[in-house]
Design a protein around this motif. Structure first.
Motif, mmCIF file in Angstrom:
data_model
loop_
_atom_site.group_PDB
_atom_site.id
_atom_site.type_symbol
_atom_site.label_atom_id
_atom_site.label_comp_id
_atom_site.label_asym_id
_atom_site.label_seq_id
_atom_site.Cartn_x
_atom_site.Cartn_y
_atom_site.Cartn_z
ATOM 1 N N ASN A 7 0.703 -1.312 0.017
ATOM 2 C CA ASN A 7 0.059 0.166 -0.073
ATOM 3 C C ASN A 7 0.944 1.194 -0.096
ATOM 4 O OD1 ASN A 7 -2.310 -1.201 -0.020
ATOM 5 N ND2 ASN A 7 -2.835 -1.397 2.083
ATOM 6 N N LYS A 10 2.205 1.810 -3.139
ATOM 7 C CA LYS A 10 1.083 2.354 -4.362
ATOM 8 C C LYS A 10 0.674 3.811 -4.012
ATOM 9 C CE LYS A 10 -1.562 -0.583 -5.582
ATOM 10 N NZ LYS A 10 -2.782 -1.763 -5.802
ATOM 11 N N SER A 13 3.606 5.725 -5.618
ATOM 12 C CA SER A 13 2.941 5.846 -7.065
ATOM 13 C C SER A 13 2.124 6.885 -7.566
ATOM 14 C CB SER A 13 2.686 4.535 -7.422
ATOM 15 O OG SER A 13 2.435 4.426 -8.960
ATOM 16 N N VAL A 14 0.966 6.854 -6.576
ATOM 17 C CA VAL A 14 -0.069 8.040 -6.944
ATOM 18 C C VAL A 14 0.266 9.211 -6.647
ATOM 19 C CG1 VAL A 14 -2.474 8.672 -6.082
ATOM 20 C CG2 VAL A 14 -1.725 6.110 -6.356
ATOM 21 N N ARG A 15 1.152 9.426 -5.354
ATOM 22 C CA ARG A 15 1.639 10.685 -5.320
ATOM 23 C C ARG A 15 3.001 11.303 -5.988
ATOM 24 N NH1 ARG A 15 -1.546 12.198 -0.459
ATOM 25 N NH2 ARG A 15 -0.456 14.080 -0.261
ATOM 26 N N THR A 68 -6.764 0.145 -4.038
ATOM 27 C CA THR A 68 -6.592 0.391 -5.429
ATOM 28 C C THR A 68 -6.381 1.628 -5.563
ATOM 29 O OG1 THR A 68 -8.863 0.675 -5.491
ATOM 30 C CG2 THR A 68 -8.310 -1.530 -5.663
ATOM 31 N N VAL A 69 -5.908 2.267 -6.943
ATOM 32 C CA VAL A 69 -5.644 3.568 -7.132
ATOM 33 C C VAL A 69 -6.845 4.176 -6.925
ATOM 34 C CG1 VAL A 69 -5.137 5.149 -8.989
ATOM 35 C CG2 VAL A 69 -3.545 2.956 -8.483
ATOM 36 N N ASN A 70 -8.194 3.784 -7.490
ATOM 37 C CA ASN A 70 -9.389 4.670 -7.502
ATOM 38 C C ASN A 70 -9.488 4.620 -5.778
ATOM 39 O OD1 ASN A 70 -9.906 4.901 -10.093
ATOM 40 N ND2 ASN A 70 -11.031 2.922 -9.886
ATOM 41 N N LEU A 72 -7.579 5.060 -3.393
ATOM 42 C CA LEU A 72 -6.553 6.018 -2.968
ATOM 43 C C LEU A 72 -7.164 7.456 -3.295
ATOM 44 C CD1 LEU A 72 -3.204 4.259 -3.221
ATOM 45 C CD2 LEU A 72 -4.301 4.766 -1.073
ATOM 46 N N LEU A 73 -7.547 7.591 -4.551
ATOM 47 C CA LEU A 73 -7.895 8.767 -5.013
ATOM 48 C C LEU A 73 -9.199 9.452 -4.202
ATOM 49 C CD1 LEU A 73 -7.572 8.527 -8.720
ATOM 50 C CD2 LEU A 73 -5.985 9.538 -7.418
ATOM 51 N N LEU A 79 -5.311 14.510 -2.712
ATOM 52 C CA LEU A 79 -5.983 13.361 -3.933
ATOM 53 C C LEU A 79 -7.246 13.928 -4.125
ATOM 54 C CD1 LEU A 79 -4.480 10.036 -2.064
ATOM 55 C CD2 LEU A 79 -3.543 11.269 -4.057
ATOM 56 N N GLN A 83 -10.215 13.203 -12.288
ATOM 57 C CA GLN A 83 -8.926 12.746 -13.236
ATOM 58 C C GLN A 83 -8.190 14.190 -13.810
ATOM 59 O OE1 GLN A 83 -7.485 10.159 -13.258
ATOM 60 N NE2 GLN A 83 -5.693 10.753 -14.674
#
Length: 251
Positions: A7, A10, A13-15, A68-70, A72-73, A79, A83
């Motif tokens: 986690n 991930k 990666s998202v940030r 998941t990315v979704n 986390l968003l 965040l 999109q």
């Protein structure tokens, strides 16, 4: 089995956070964070709580679910579920040190108004990290036809003084000293900072860590020239050919 390591990888990666940048946020060593991500070590409960609070993620989800990315968003903390806003958020204005302002930077690196007036690069990387751009103006980090050359641009992330000793030896850094900017490979021993060039004719620089004004760890490089493709492959083939000759000579 804890999902903590997966986690946080991930989340990075998202940030758009490097391991070093993420580790600095929570006063961790980069190697320690790597051990968490690879499942070789488990964090202390205080570390888990601090990270969960920072990103507003429930502790049980951070530990027991592969996020998941979704998902986390949907957590707050810069965040977003939109999109278009998310992509826009990733662009950062990066003040750049160029030939015309390098001397002024030595005397004004800690002055906010001067930094605001510096030319900037706009790049799709995290705005949470303090970056600085630098235009290479010498051949110190070149070796033959490889390495960094004048007009190449490097981007470094700011390293707080408390984290200097966490940097790995051999890290490429931009160091701000009293009277010079130095782009070299860093080595720290007993409070002494040694800066080594790639060019064989350039002597290393040794200074006390107390003399250092700023350190920026280089994380991105933009080449002014188009690198010659295939050199790395040719080097590998030449190495393999030499190893095969050694094997044949032993038979």
């Amino acid at each position: 089995m804890s999902f903590f390591g997966k986690n946080i990888r991930k989340i990075r990666s998202v940030r758009s956070l490097s391991q070093q940048a993420f580790a600095d946020l929570f006063d961790l060593k980069r190697g320690t964070l790597g051990a968490y991500e690879e499942g070789r070590s488990e964090p202390k409960i205080d570390t888990i709580i601090t990270i969960a609070k920072y990103f507003s993620i429930p502790i049980d989800e951070l530990l027991t679910k592969e996020l998941t990315v979704n998902r986390l968003l949907k957590f707050k903390g810069n965040l977003t579920t939109e999109q278009e806003e998310f992509v826009k958020e990733q662009f950062a204005n990066i003040p750049c040190i160029i030939k015309n302002n390098s001397n002024d930077y030595l005397h004004n690196h800690d002055k906010e108004e001067f930094i605001k007036r510096m030319p900037c690069l706009n790049l799709p990387i995290s705005k949470e990290v303090n970056y600085r751009g630098y235009t290479v103006d010498n051949l110190e980090m070149s070796s033959n036809d490889k390495g960094l050359f004048p007009k190449d641009v490097v981007i470094g992330e700011f390293i707080p003084e408390k984290n200097y000793r966490n940097l790995d030896n051999g890290t490429l850094v931009l160091v701000v000293l009293e009277n010079q900017l130095v782009l070299r490979l860093l080595y720290i021993t007993n409070g002494i900072l040694v800066l080594r060039a790639e060019h064989k004719n350039v002597e290393e620089i040794s200074v006390d860590l107390k003399e250092v004004k700023e350190i920026w760890r280089i994380c991105y490089v933009f080449y002014h020239r188009l690198p010659v493709m295939g050199e790395a492959l040719e080097d590998k083939l030449l190495y393999l050919e030499r190893e095969m000759e050694k094997i044949r000579s032993r038979m």
